[in-house]
Write a protein that holds these residues in place. Structure first.
Motif, mmCIF file in Angstrom:
data_model
loop_
_atom_site.group_PDB
_atom_site.id
_atom_site.type_symbol
_atom_site.label_atom_id
_atom_site.label_comp_id
_atom_site.label_asym_id
_atom_site.label_seq_id
_atom_site.Cartn_x
_atom_site.Cartn_y
_atom_site.Cartn_z
ATOM 1 N N VAL A 1 0.861 -1.192 0.000
ATOM 2 C CA VAL A 1 0.000 0.000 0.000
ATOM 3 C C VAL A 1 0.891 1.234 0.000
ATOM 4 C CG1 VAL A 1 -1.822 1.266 1.224
ATOM 5 C CG2 VAL A 1 -1.768 -1.237 1.316
ATOM 6 N N GLY B 1 0.828 5.773 -0.509
ATOM 7 C CA GLY B 1 -0.012 6.966 -0.541
ATOM 8 C C GLY B 1 0.352 7.740 -1.791
ATOM 9 N N GLY C 1 3.378 8.541 -2.615
ATOM 10 C CA GLY C 1 4.719 8.167 -3.082
ATOM 11 C C GLY C 1 5.761 9.246 -2.859
ATOM 12 N N SER C 2 5.608 10.050 -1.787
ATOM 13 C CA SER C 2 6.566 11.145 -1.574
ATOM 14 C C SER C 2 7.681 10.793 -0.592
ATOM 15 C CB SER C 2 5.839 12.413 -1.082
ATOM 16 O OG SER C 2 5.295 12.207 0.197
ATOM 17 N N ASN C 3 7.690 9.519 -0.130
ATOM 18 C CA ASN C 3 8.751 9.140 0.817
ATOM 19 C C ASN C 3 9.382 7.808 0.431
ATOM 20 O OD1 ASN C 3 10.148 10.074 3.059
ATOM 21 N ND2 ASN C 3 8.926 8.901 4.503
ATOM 22 N N PRO D 1 4.099 17.344 1.669
ATOM 23 C CA PRO D 1 3.397 16.553 0.649
ATOM 24 C C PRO D 1 3.038 15.182 1.235
ATOM 25 C CG PRO D 1 5.691 16.964 -0.012
ATOM 26 C CD PRO D 1 5.535 17.450 1.396
ATOM 27 N N THR E 1 -0.007 11.817 1.963
ATOM 28 C CA THR E 1 -1.337 11.561 2.513
ATOM 29 C C THR E 1 -1.290 11.540 4.042
ATOM 30 O OG1 THR E 1 -0.890 9.195 2.478
ATOM 31 C CG2 THR E 1 -1.972 10.116 0.527
ATOM 32 N N GLY F 1 6.515 15.359 10.317
ATOM 33 C CA GLY F 1 6.448 16.587 11.099
ATOM 34 C C GLY F 1 7.371 17.659 10.570
ATOM 35 N N ARG G 1 8.838 26.906 3.315
ATOM 36 C CA ARG G 1 9.035 25.662 2.564
ATOM 37 C C ARG G 1 9.432 25.965 1.114
ATOM 38 N NH1 ARG G 1 7.394 21.221 5.564
ATOM 39 N NH2 ARG G 1 7.628 19.979 3.712
HETATM 40 C C1 LIG Z 1 9.549 18.159 -1.162
HETATM 41 C C2 LIG Z 1 9.255 17.260 0.003
HETATM 42 C C3 LIG Z 1 9.213 17.786 1.290
HETATM 43 C C4 LIG Z 1 8.944 16.951 2.393
HETATM 44 N N1 LIG Z 1 8.892 17.522 3.637
HETATM 45 C C5 LIG Z 1 8.647 16.737 4.715
HETATM 46 C C6 LIG Z 1 8.584 17.299 6.033
HETATM 47 O O1 LIG Z 1 8.725 18.498 6.230
HETATM 48 N N2 LIG Z 1 8.358 16.467 7.067
HETATM 49 C C7 LIG Z 1 8.181 15.109 6.904
HETATM 50 O O2 LIG Z 1 7.969 14.402 7.892
HETATM 51 N N3 LIG Z 1 8.221 14.555 5.664
HETATM 52 C C8 LIG Z 1 8.434 15.325 4.571
HETATM 53 N N4 LIG Z 1 8.477 14.765 3.321
HETATM 54 C C9 LIG Z 1 8.326 13.311 3.163
HETATM 55 C C10 LIG Z 1 6.889 12.843 2.881
HETATM 56 O O3 LIG Z 1 6.142 13.836 2.246
HETATM 57 C C11 LIG Z 1 6.156 12.384 4.123
HETATM 58 O O4 LIG Z 1 6.867 11.336 4.740
HETATM 59 C C12 LIG Z 1 4.730 11.918 3.811
HETATM 60 O O5 LIG Z 1 4.037 11.847 5.018
HETATM 61 C C13 LIG Z 1 4.656 10.583 3.080
HETATM 62 O O6 LIG Z 1 3.304 10.360 2.681
HETATM 63 P P1 LIG Z 1 2.961 9.567 1.325
HETATM 64 O O7 LIG Z 1 1.475 9.467 1.232
HETATM 65 O O8 LIG Z 1 3.612 10.187 0.160
HETATM 66 O O9 LIG Z 1 3.580 8.152 1.650
HETATM 67 P P2 LIG Z 1 4.324 7.154 0.633
HETATM 68 O O10 LIG Z 1 5.631 7.715 0.241
HETATM 69 O O11 LIG Z 1 3.382 6.751 -0.448
HETATM 70 O O12 LIG Z 1 4.542 5.908 1.600
HETATM 71 C C14 LIG Z 1 5.422 6.025 2.706
HETATM 72 C C15 LIG Z 1 5.333 4.716 3.526
HETATM 73 O O13 LIG Z 1 4.040 4.603 4.099
HETATM 74 C C16 LIG Z 1 3.417 3.385 3.679
HETATM 75 N N5 LIG Z 1 1.982 3.703 3.499
HETATM 76 C C17 LIG Z 1 1.441 4.700 2.765
HETATM 77 N N6 LIG Z 1 0.088 4.685 2.880
HETATM 78 C C18 LIG Z 1 -0.227 3.661 3.693
HETATM 79 C C19 LIG Z 1 -1.450 3.117 4.215
HETATM 80 N N7 LIG Z 1 -2.654 3.638 3.923
HETATM 81 N N8 LIG Z 1 -1.380 2.071 5.057
HETATM 82 C C20 LIG Z 1 -0.174 1.515 5.369
HETATM 83 N N9 LIG Z 1 1.018 1.947 4.893
HETATM 84 C C21 LIG Z 1 0.983 3.029 4.080
HETATM 85 C C22 LIG Z 1 4.121 2.973 2.386
HETATM 86 O O14 LIG Z 1 4.070 1.573 2.198
HETATM 87 C C23 LIG Z 1 5.545 3.455 2.657
HETATM 88 O O15 LIG Z 1 6.233 2.515 3.426
HETATM 89 C C24 LIG Z 1 8.721 15.562 2.195
HETATM 90 C C25 LIG Z 1 8.744 15.036 0.893
HETATM 91 C C26 LIG Z 1 9.006 15.869 -0.189
HETATM 92 C C27 LIG Z 1 8.995 15.287 -1.558
#
Ligand SMILES: Cc1cc2nc3c(=O)[nH]c(=O)nc-3n(C[C@H](O)[C@H](O)[C@H](O)COP(=O)(O)OP(=O)(O)OC[C@H]3O[C@@H](n4cnc5c(N)ncnc54)[C@H](O)[C@@H]3O)c2cc1C
Length: 319
Positions: free
Chosen positions: A59, A61, A63-65, A124, A126, A136, A208
Motif C-alpha cells: 500500500v 499513498g 509516493g513522496s517518501n 506533501p 497523505t 512533522g 518551505r
Molecule cells: C519536497 C518534500 C518535502 C517533504 N517535507 C517533509 C517534512 O517536512 N516532514 C516530513 O515528515 N516529511 C516530509 N516529506 C516526506 C513525505 O512527504 C512524508 O513522509 C509523507 O508523510 C509521506 O506520505 P505519502 O502518502 O507520500 O507516503 P508514501 O511515500 O506513499 O509511503 C510512505 C510509507 O508509508 C506506507 N503507506 C502509505 N500509505 C499507507 C497506508 N494507507 N497504510 C499503510 N502503509 C501506508 C508505504 O508503504 C511506505 O512505506 C517531504 C517530501 C518531499 C517530496
C-alpha cells in the motif's frame, strides 16, 4: 483476482503500470497492477479481495517518501490517495480518511479555527503516509494530535489502534512494524484563531518554498536521512544536513542522482537518473558522514523492491 468486481465499485485498476508515474521522485519500474482507491470503503473492499486471493501487495499513498526499484516490484500496488479531502468534524476532533492529503487537512483545520496541525502545512503526502512515519516539521509531529487510527491488519481484519499501541517517536510509529493498513485517523485538535492560523499557513508555505526543491523541477522525496538524536539531555536534534554538508555532500552526484545545492540532505533526480543511482549516492553520502564524524545516518526515505548490492538479509519489499 477478478478485477472487474473492483471496477464496478468505481475503483480504477491499471495493469502493468510504471510506478514512476506515482512517486514524487518519478522513478520506479512496473508493478503487475496498480489499484487506485480513494475512500475507506474502496480500500477495505480491495484489501479483502487481495487477502481472499492470497495475493501479496504493497500500500502506498502519494509516493513522496519512497524510491522504487528500476526493476519494479512483483506485488500488486494499492494506491490510497485522494485529491478530494474526506474529513468529518466532531467538535474539536476531525475524522479523516488516510487517503486525504495532509496539506488539505492542515488547510481545513486552519479555515475551521482548529489548532494542532498548522506546522504540517505544505508537507506533501497523505494522512496515512504521514501517520505511518510520524511526519512533522518545526519540532511538531502528526502523532502529537492523533487519538486513534482505524486499520486493517494484513489478514484484512479491522482494528482501532490507540496512541499507547501506536508508539509514536521521531519519524516512527509501530505501524511500520505491524504493517497494518491505515484506513482513517482521528485527530484531537483545539480551538484557535482563524486569522492567526491563516497567517501561520502562509508563513510556513513561504519557508518551505524557500528551503525545499520545487518538485516539478527537482523530483525528490524530501529529506533523505533522519536528523541526529540529541547527544546530551539538553541537546536538540541535530540536522543531518549539517553533517552531510561538512562531509562534502553538496557537490556529490552519481549518474543522474544529485544532491540539492541548497540542502545537503536532499537527493534529486536529474536527466537519465535511475533509482539505482539514488541508492548508490545515498550510500556514498552516509559513508562520508561515517568517515568524518563516526556517525551512522538513518534513512528517512524507504527503498521499495530490489537494488544491486543490497544486503542479502533484506528480504522485504519495503526497506
Ligand atoms: C519536497 C518534500 C518535502 C517533504 N517535507 C517533509 C517534512 O517536512 N516532514 C516530513 O515528515 N516529511 C516530509 N516529506 C516526506 C513525505 O512527504 C512524508 O513522509 C509523507 O508523510 C509521506 O506520505 P505519502 O502518502 O507520500 O507516503 P508514501 O511515500 O506513499 O509511503 C510512505 C510509507 O508509508 C506506507 N503507506 C502509505 N500509505 C499507507 C497506508 N494507507 N497504510 C499503510 N502503509 C501506508 C508505504 O508503504 C511506505 O512505506 C517531504 C517530501 C518531499 C517530496
Amino acid at each position: 483476482m477478478d478485477l472487474r468486481s473492483l471496477e464496478s465499485l468505481g475503483i480504477v485498476v491499471c495493469q502493468e503500470t510504471p510506478l514512476s508515474d506515482f512517486t514524487t521522485f518519478r522513478l520506479g519500474g512496473n508493478c503487475p497492477a496498480l489499484i487506485l482507491c480513494q475512500s475507506p470503503e474502496q480500500i477495505q473492499k480491495v484489501i479483502s479481495c487481495l487477502v481472499f486471493e492470497d495475493l501479496p501487495f504493497l500500500v502506498i499513498g502519494s509516493g513522496s517518501n519512497i524510491v522504487v526499484s528500476d526493476r519494479g516490484i512483483d506485488q500488486y500496488v494499492v494506491r490510497y490517495a485522494s485529491e478530494v479531502p474526506l474529513i468529518e468534524r466532531d467538535g474539536n476532533d476531525v475524522i479523516v480518511s488516510g487517503s486525504t492529503m495532509l496539506d488539505a487537512l492542515a488547510q481545513y483545520a486552519g479555515e475551521h479555527g482548529l489548532e494542532g496541525l498548522s506546522d504540517m502545512n505544505g508537507i506533501p503526502g497523505t494522512v496515512a503516509g504521514a501517520v505511518i512515519g510520524n511526519a512533522g516539521a518545526f519540532g511538531k509531529q502528526v502523532g502529537d494530535v492523533v487519538t486513534s487510527v482505524h486499520v486493517l491488519d494484513r489478514g484484512g481484519r479491522k482494528f482501532e489502534r490507540l496512541p499507547a499501541e501506536l508508539g509514536f517517536s521521531y519519524r516512527y510509529s509501530n505501524l511500520k512494524k505491524t504493517r497494518d493498513i491505515i484506513v482513517s485517523v482521528r485527530f484531537s485538535l483545539f480551538p484557535g484563531d482563524t486569522d492567526a492560523l491563516q497567517r501561520r499557513r502562509e508563513e510556513v508555505l513561504k519557508i518551505r518554498r524557500e528551503k525545499h526543491p520545487d518538485l516539478s523541477v527537482f523530483p525528490c522525496a524530501g529529506s533523505f536521512f533522519r536528523n541526529i538524536e540529541p547527544t546530551s539531555k539538553a541537546g536538540k536534534r541535530e540536522a543531518a544536513g549539517w553533517f552531510l554538508e561538512q562531509a562534502g555532500a553538496l557537490t556529490m552526484s552519481l549518474g543522474g542522482a544529485k544532491v540539492f545545492e541548497r540542502h545537503a540532505n536532499m537527493i534529486y533526480k536529474s536527466e537519465g537518473c535511475r533509482a539505482q543511482d539514488v541508492y548508490e549516492l545515498s550510500r556514498l553520502m552516509a559513508r562520508a558522514v561515517k568517515e568524518k564524524f563516526g556517525l551512522d545516518l538513518v534513512r528517512e526515505v524507504s527503498f521499495v523492491g530490489k537494488f544491486d548490492d543490497m544486503p542479502a538479509s533484506v528480504a522485504d519489499i519495503v526497506w
